[in-house]
Design an enzyme around this catalytic site. Sequence first.
Site, PDB file in Angstrom:
ATOM      1  N   LYS A 195      41.113  98.254  36.630  1.00  0.00           N
ATOM      2  CA  LYS A 195      39.712  98.412  36.247  1.00  0.00           C
ATOM      3  C   LYS A 195      39.614  98.284  34.733  1.00  0.00           C
ATOM      4  O   LYS A 195      40.291  99.003  33.991  1.00  0.00           O
ATOM      5  CB  LYS A 195      39.202  99.776  36.695  1.00  0.00           C
ATOM      6  CG  LYS A 195      37.785 100.076  36.219  1.00  0.00           C
ATOM      7  CD  LYS A 195      37.262 101.353  36.840  1.00  0.00           C
ATOM      8  CE  LYS A 195      35.908 101.713  36.263  1.00  0.00           C
ATOM      9  NZ  LYS A 195      35.373 102.931  36.852  1.00  0.00           N
ATOM     10  N   LYS A 248      38.335  95.056  39.227  1.00  0.00           N
ATOM     11  CA  LYS A 248      36.954  95.317  38.811  1.00  0.00           C
ATOM     12  C   LYS A 248      36.803  95.101  37.324  1.00  0.00           C
ATOM     13  O   LYS A 248      37.639  95.603  36.569  1.00  0.00           O
ATOM     14  CB  LYS A 248      36.640  96.774  39.150  1.00  0.00           C
ATOM     15  CG  LYS A 248      35.278  97.231  38.761  1.00  0.00           C
ATOM     16  CD  LYS A 248      35.154  98.694  39.080  1.00  0.00           C
ATOM     17  CE  LYS A 248      33.842  99.187  38.506  1.00  0.00           C
ATOM     18  NZ  LYS A 248      33.719 100.605  38.605  1.00  0.00           N
TER      19      LYS A 248
END
Length: 323
Positions: A195, A248
Amino acid sequence: MSFTATRPRRLRASPALRALVRETALDAGDLVLPLFVRSGKGEKRPISSMPGHFQYSVDEAVKAAGEAASSGLPAVILFGIPDKKDAKASGAYADDGIVQGAAKAIKDKYPELLLIADLCFCEYTDHGHCGIVKGDKILNDPTLELAAKTAVSQARAGFDVVAPSGMMDGQVGAMRKALDGAGFAETPVLAYAAKYASGFYGPFREAAESPPSFGDRASYQMDPANFNEALREVALDVEEGADMLMVKPALPYLDVLRAVKERFLLPTAAYHVSGEFAMIKAAAKNGWIDEKRVALETLTCIKRAGADFILTYYALEAARWLA
Ligand code: PBG
């Protein structure tokens, strides 16, 4: 292979031929809808930067979950906006917390719909960081204790999957151990494994009321410039027991997504985040792009790059378009 023996256009000559040789198929079963839940009754507060999305009270969240289920979506992921925030993120692991209550209500009505819990503290802390703060530092190991407690509380509330998104070192292992110890050995962990500290989360922070009150998240989320580091991050989460992986944001990180899928061979998700969604909405509203075409192209390409499933604010609309 040489022209004229090989003419790639032969297989593009008709819709039927194109369908026959298409390599990637997108369907509603690949899509997960994020929902934002807050207290109240009959409340549906529009999120201005994310047209079509709302902060729902629990009763309204149940209706939205019902719509997801009847549209063929396999799962929703819940984010909570608690009434009170504090330094220890108490609302995140309270058994009567906002997402715990929502999970119970949704499970009651739609037992087959998978419920994923985002496990993070930025929505629950008064300073908006994803962990325990001392001075201007975000502490790693004390945050793990909270992550462990939160995972158990979420599993107890009926969540089928817990998804840690705080990017603390060791969080997957800490949660796995706590879940196993509390009788939830069968509850899978979907790790937000790679992320990035991304500007594309802008609209989400309005939606979840979670912007950090000082500094930024660069000391825990990853530097967008790094690829090798993503593979090291993912390897750690796999070693700690992650069942599924996530990259992400999605579109700017398709190289990372592809590499993670190829290297680790685990079910891999991509999070098509709020800013990616908002950009398409805004351009479409201006008449600059064809929304349906661009949204479906985007989701198809994320899948082509390696995603087994996609968390996206387009989940409901895409399911409708694909039906
Ligand atoms: C919680 C969390 C965030 C997102 C998902 N979980 C925000 C952040 O890290 O600042 C972003 C999702 C989106 O932008 O759609 N940490």
